[in-house]
Write a protein that holds these residues in place. Structure first.
Motif, PDB file in Angstrom:
ATOM      1  N   ARG A 124      48.968  39.247  23.034  1.00 37.87           N
ATOM      2  CA  ARG A 124      47.406  39.297  22.706  1.00 37.87           C
ATOM      3  C   ARG A 124      46.624  37.699  22.299  1.00 37.87           C
ATOM      4  NH1 ARG A 124      43.101  43.220  24.536  1.00 37.87           N
ATOM      5  NH2 ARG A 124      41.781  41.183  24.237  1.00 37.87           N
ATOM      6  N   ALA A 125      47.191  37.627  21.525  1.00 40.43           N
ATOM      7  CA  ALA A 125      46.528  35.828  21.255  1.00 40.43           C
ATOM      8  C   ALA A 125      46.928  35.098  22.476  1.00 40.43           C
ATOM      9  CB  ALA A 125      47.110  35.349  19.910  1.00 40.43           C
ATOM     10  N   LEU A 126      48.167  35.105  22.849  1.00 41.45           N
ATOM     11  CA  LEU A 126      48.374  34.474  24.103  1.00 41.45           C
ATOM     12  C   LEU A 126      47.276  34.985  25.450  1.00 41.45           C
ATOM     13  CD1 LEU A 126      52.794  34.071  23.639  1.00 41.45           C
ATOM     14  CD2 LEU A 126      51.349  32.032  23.456  1.00 41.45           C
ATOM     15  N   HIS A 127      48.265  36.017  25.484  1.00 40.54           N
ATOM     16  CA  HIS A 127      46.554  36.246  26.809  1.00 40.54           C
ATOM     17  C   HIS A 127      45.864  36.275  26.577  1.00 40.54           C
ATOM     18  CE1 HIS A 127      44.021  39.825  27.932  1.00 40.54           C
ATOM     19  NE2 HIS A 127      45.405  40.389  29.170  1.00 40.54           N
ATOM     20  N   ASP A 128      45.266  36.278  25.710  1.00 44.31           N
ATOM     21  CA  ASP A 128      43.517  35.646  26.178  1.00 44.31           C
ATOM     22  C   ASP A 128      43.303  34.636  25.819  1.00 44.31           C
ATOM     23  OD1 ASP A 128      43.056  38.143  25.041  1.00 44.31           O
ATOM     24  OD2 ASP A 128      42.835  38.100  23.128  1.00 44.31           O
ATOM     25  N   THR A 129      44.495  33.047  25.089  1.00 48.48           N
ATOM     26  CA  THR A 129      44.427  32.127  25.869  1.00 48.48           C
ATOM     27  C   THR A 129      44.679  31.157  27.101  1.00 48.48           C
ATOM     28  OG1 THR A 129      44.993  31.297  23.509  1.00 48.48           O
ATOM     29  CG2 THR A 129      45.515  29.790  25.046  1.00 48.48           C
ATOM     30  N   LEU A 130      45.656  32.582  28.174  1.00 47.00           N
ATOM     31  CA  LEU A 130      45.908  31.925  29.210  1.00 47.00           C
ATOM     32  C   LEU A 130      44.471  32.477  30.212  1.00 47.00           C
ATOM     33  CD1 LEU A 130      47.564  30.972  31.558  1.00 47.00           C
ATOM     34  CD2 LEU A 130      48.234  33.320  31.605  1.00 47.00           C
ATOM     35  N   ILE A 131      43.597  33.308  29.509  1.00 49.91           N
ATOM     36  CA  ILE A 131      42.697  33.567  30.426  1.00 49.91           C
ATOM     37  C   ILE A 131      41.750  33.110  30.295  1.00 49.91           C
ATOM     38  CG2 ILE A 131      40.840  35.819  30.953  1.00 49.91           C
ATOM     39  CD1 ILE A 131      43.259  37.701  30.930  1.00 49.91           C
ATOM     40  N   ARG A 132      41.181  33.123  28.811  1.00 46.41           N
ATOM     41  CA  ARG A 132      40.107  31.615  28.868  1.00 46.41           C
ATOM     42  C   ARG A 132      40.159  30.543  29.101  1.00 46.41           C
ATOM     43  NH1 ARG A 132      39.928  34.967  23.315  1.00 46.41           N
ATOM     44  NH2 ARG A 132      37.853  36.178  23.737  1.00 46.41           N
ATOM     45  N   GLN A 133      41.167  29.746  29.365  1.00 45.95           N
ATOM     46  CA  GLN A 133      41.583  28.817  29.836  1.00 45.95           C
ATOM     47  C   GLN A 133      41.957  28.732  31.557  1.00 45.95           C
ATOM     48  OE1 GLN A 133      45.023  26.177  29.537  1.00 45.95           O
ATOM     49  NE2 GLN A 133      45.403  27.133  31.357  1.00 45.95           N
ATOM     50  N   CYS A 134      41.749  29.863  31.952  1.00 49.30           N
ATOM     51  CA  CYS A 134      42.284  29.695  33.790  1.00 49.30           C
ATOM     52  C   CYS A 134      41.820  30.820  34.411  1.00 49.30           C
ATOM     53  CB  CYS A 134      43.940  30.365  33.223  1.00 49.30           C
ATOM     54  SG  CYS A 134      44.900  30.080  35.274  1.00 49.30           S
ATOM     55  N   GLU A 135      41.946  30.238  35.384  1.00 42.48           N
ATOM     56  CA  GLU A 135      40.132  30.523  36.351  1.00 42.48           C
ATOM     57  C   GLU A 135      41.092  30.965  37.620  1.00 42.48           C
ATOM     58  OE1 GLU A 135      36.396  29.402  39.186  1.00 42.48           O
ATOM     59  OE2 GLU A 135      37.326  27.790  37.571  1.00 42.48           O
ATOM     60  N   TYR A 136      40.649  32.305  38.215  1.00 44.86           N
ATOM     61  CA  TYR A 136      41.279  32.508  39.092  1.00 44.86           C
ATOM     62  C   TYR A 136      40.686  31.776  40.933  1.00 44.86           C
ATOM     63  CZ  TYR A 136      42.747  36.202  43.108  1.00 44.86           C
ATOM     64  OH  TYR A 136      43.586  37.009  43.256  1.00 44.86           O
ATOM     65  N   ASP A 137      41.942  31.800  41.439  1.00 41.51           N
ATOM     66  CA  ASP A 137      41.727  30.452  42.038  1.00 41.51           C
ATOM     67  C   ASP A 137      41.558  31.126  43.525  1.00 41.51           C
ATOM     68  OD1 ASP A 137      41.898  28.372  44.758  1.00 41.51           O
ATOM     69  OD2 ASP A 137      43.737  27.893  43.540  1.00 41.51           O
ATOM     70  N   VAL A 138      39.937  31.421  44.246  1.00 43.67           N
ATOM     71  CA  VAL A 138      39.653  32.134  44.845  1.00 43.67           C
ATOM     72  C   VAL A 138      39.491  31.899  46.451  1.00 43.67           C
ATOM     73  CG1 VAL A 138      37.080  33.183  45.783  1.00 43.67           C
ATOM     74  CG2 VAL A 138      38.270  33.381  43.324  1.00 43.67           C
ATOM     75  N   ASP A 139      39.435  30.535  46.924  1.00 44.01           N
ATOM     76  CA  ASP A 139      39.880  29.472  47.461  1.00 44.01           C
ATOM     77  C   ASP A 139      40.988  30.230  48.196  1.00 44.01           C
ATOM     78  OD1 ASP A 139      37.409  29.111  47.424  1.00 44.01           O
ATOM     79  OD2 ASP A 139      38.016  26.690  46.745  1.00 44.01           O
ATOM     80  N   THR A 140      42.264  29.973  47.438  1.00 40.65           N
ATOM     81  CA  THR A 140      43.468  30.208  47.865  1.00 40.65           C
ATOM     82  C   THR A 140      44.195  31.427  47.982  1.00 40.65           C
ATOM     83  OG1 THR A 140      44.327  28.482  46.141  1.00 40.65           O
ATOM     84  CG2 THR A 140      46.125  30.288  46.898  1.00 40.65           C
ATOM     85  N   ALA A 141      43.381  32.251  47.410  1.00 41.42           N
ATOM     86  CA  ALA A 141      43.680  34.072  47.380  1.00 41.42           C
ATOM     87  C   ALA A 141      42.904  34.127  48.955  1.00 41.42           C
ATOM     88  CB  ALA A 141      42.957  34.325  46.424  1.00 41.42           C
ATOM     89  N   GLU A 142      41.419  33.380  49.458  1.00 38.14           N
ATOM     90  CA  GLU A 142      41.490  33.739  50.538  1.00 38.14           C
ATOM     91  C   GLU A 142      41.670  33.254  51.437  1.00 38.14           C
ATOM     92  OE1 GLU A 142      37.091  33.074  49.601  1.00 38.14           O
ATOM     93  OE2 GLU A 142      36.649  34.751  48.701  1.00 38.14           O
ATOM     94  N   GLU A 143      42.640  32.016  51.727  1.00 40.29           N
ATOM     95  CA  GLU A 143      43.479  31.975  52.942  1.00 40.29           C
ATOM     96  C   GLU A 143      43.938  32.611  53.642  1.00 40.29           C
ATOM     97  OE1 GLU A 143      45.669  28.837  51.647  1.00 40.29           O
ATOM     98  OE2 GLU A 143      44.658  27.991  50.512  1.00 40.29           O
ATOM     99  N   ASP A 144      43.841  32.733  54.953  1.00 38.94           N
ATOM    100  CA  ASP A 144      44.522  33.987  56.169  1.00 38.94           C
ATOM    101  C   ASP A 144      45.986  33.613  55.699  1.00 38.94           C
ATOM    102  OD1 ASP A 144      42.510  34.038  57.035  1.00 38.94           O
ATOM    103  OD2 ASP A 144      42.499  32.494  59.053  1.00 38.94           O
ATOM    104  N   ALA A 145      46.476  32.639  56.167  1.00 41.44           N
ATOM    105  CA  ALA A 145      48.113  32.625  55.399  1.00 41.44           C
ATOM    106  C   ALA A 145      47.707  31.242  54.208  1.00 41.44           C
ATOM    107  CB  ALA A 145      48.843  32.331  56.764  1.00 41.44           C
ATOM    108  N   PRO A 146      48.034  31.681  52.471  1.00 39.92           N
ATOM    109  CA  PRO A 146      48.442  31.064  52.039  1.00 39.92           C
ATOM    110  C   PRO A 146      49.624  30.673  51.642  1.00 39.92           C
ATOM    111  CG  PRO A 146      47.579  33.182  50.526  1.00 39.92           C
ATOM    112  CD  PRO A 146      47.936  33.364  52.654  1.00 39.92           C
ATOM    113  N   ASP A 147      50.103  29.267  50.908  1.00 36.35           N
ATOM    114  CA  ASP A 147      51.820  28.817  50.694  1.00 36.35           C
ATOM    115  C   ASP A 147      51.847  28.997  49.313  1.00 36.35           C
ATOM    116  OD1 ASP A 147      54.263  27.318  50.718  1.00 36.35           O
ATOM    117  OD2 ASP A 147      53.019  26.018  51.079  1.00 36.35           O
ATOM    118  N   GLY A 148      52.724  30.526  49.737  1.00 38.07           N
ATOM    119  CA  GLY A 148      53.313  30.774  47.817  1.00 38.07           C
ATOM    120  C   GLY A 148      54.007  30.480  46.947  1.00 38.07           C
ATOM    121  N   SER A 149      54.180  28.663  48.245  1.00 37.46           N
ATOM    122  CA  SER A 149      54.852  27.611  46.928  1.00 37.46           C
ATOM    123  C   SER A 149      53.805  27.389  46.326  1.00 37.46           C
ATOM    124  CB  SER A 149      56.109  26.911  47.852  1.00 37.46           C
ATOM    125  OG  SER A 149      55.305  26.045  48.847  1.00 37.46           O
ATOM    126  N   ALA A 150      52.761  27.138  46.702  1.00 36.80           N
ATOM    127  CA  ALA A 150      51.549  26.187  46.055  1.00 36.80           C
ATOM    128  C   ALA A 150      51.807  26.156  44.242  1.00 36.80           C
ATOM    129  CB  ALA A 150      50.160  26.778  46.994  1.00 36.80           C
TER     130      ALA A 150
END
Length: 258
Positions: A124-150
């Protein structure tokens, strides 16, 4: 050439005569999980690949088994030879950067947990740490063909850039848990377009999807636990995956004492 969630699996058929010596020297394995473990060790030691008997392994399944227990982003190259052997080589991409992420994961994990915590409290502690320090990359997710190796799809993007999409969360969480001494695997959806994690505690497998627990848009300190420590039956309400494959992998890891 086949694309698996942004990572490339290349296959080639080489001509030439039949040579039985390499066949006899090929690594004998009972299942794809053993093959994946040998490839992981080879990659960690900077090796040049491992030869297997062709009828013992399926490259697609070996890729998925290796992906599940190896948090680095990699491409799996497979060369099939006429002597009935197949040579697999896991080529790590951005290796220096991913090793930097691993060093940071060890520091981050050490600062997030204590030895008095239970395994679930550490998760749980590691779960919360990751989420609080990380932001969902909306720009990459909304690309028509995102490069999955990025980087956004890998642990180094989530940990060093603090931005990720679904796979990035799963791989970063696996890396954090590995740094904390907890065996967590990465699970890919049937379509291989989403990823999360699985852990076995007390004989029961639980699933954690950090992506769905990170509010979008980002809401700072708020962390959801809707997809934390779900049973397979509970997760199956929203996710589809090859549950038997990953259960067998967890069995194999337990039997190997990992």
């Amino acid at each position: 050439m086949r694309r698996f969630f942004g990572f490339l699996l290349t296959m080639a058929l080489l001509g030439g005569g039949v040579f039985w010596l390499p066949y006899l020297q090929a690594e004998p394995v009972d299942n794809v999980y053993q093959a994946a473990d040998l490839l992981r060790q080879d990659a960690e030691n900077g090796g040049n690949g491992v030869a297997f008997r062709e009828d013992n392994v399926d490259a697609d399944e070996v890729y998925r088994a290796l992906e599940a227990q190896y948090p680095y982003a990699f491409a799996l190259h497979a060369v099939t030879r006429p002597n009935k052997t197949i040579e697999l080589n896991a080529e790590v991409s951005r290796q220096a950067r991913q090793e930097q992420a691993w060093e940071y994961a060890k520091v981050l994990a050490a600062g997030s947990i204590s030895q008095t915590m239970t395994a679930e409290e550490k998760l749980r502690a590691l779960h919360d740490t990751l989420i609080r320090q990380c932001e969902y990359d909306v720009d990459t997710a909304e690309e028509d063909a995102p490069d999955g190796s990025a980087p956004a799809f890998a642990a180094d993007g989530a940990l060093l850039d603090h931005k990720a999409v679904c796979a990035g969360y799963g791989r970063a969480y696996e890396m954090l848990c590995k740094a904390a001494g907890i065996q967590v695997i990465y699970v890919a959806s049937e379509e291989m377009n989403h990823g999360w994690n699985a852990v076995r505690l007390g004989g029961t497998t639980y699933y954690i999807d950090c992506t769905f627990d990170d509010p979008i848009p980002d809401r700072g300190e708020y962390v959801s636990d809707q997809y934390f420590m779900l049973t397979g039956d509970e997760l199956a309400q929203t996710h589809t995956w090859n549950e038997a494959f990953y259960e067998q992998l967890l069995d194999s890891l337990e039997q190997g004492g990992k």
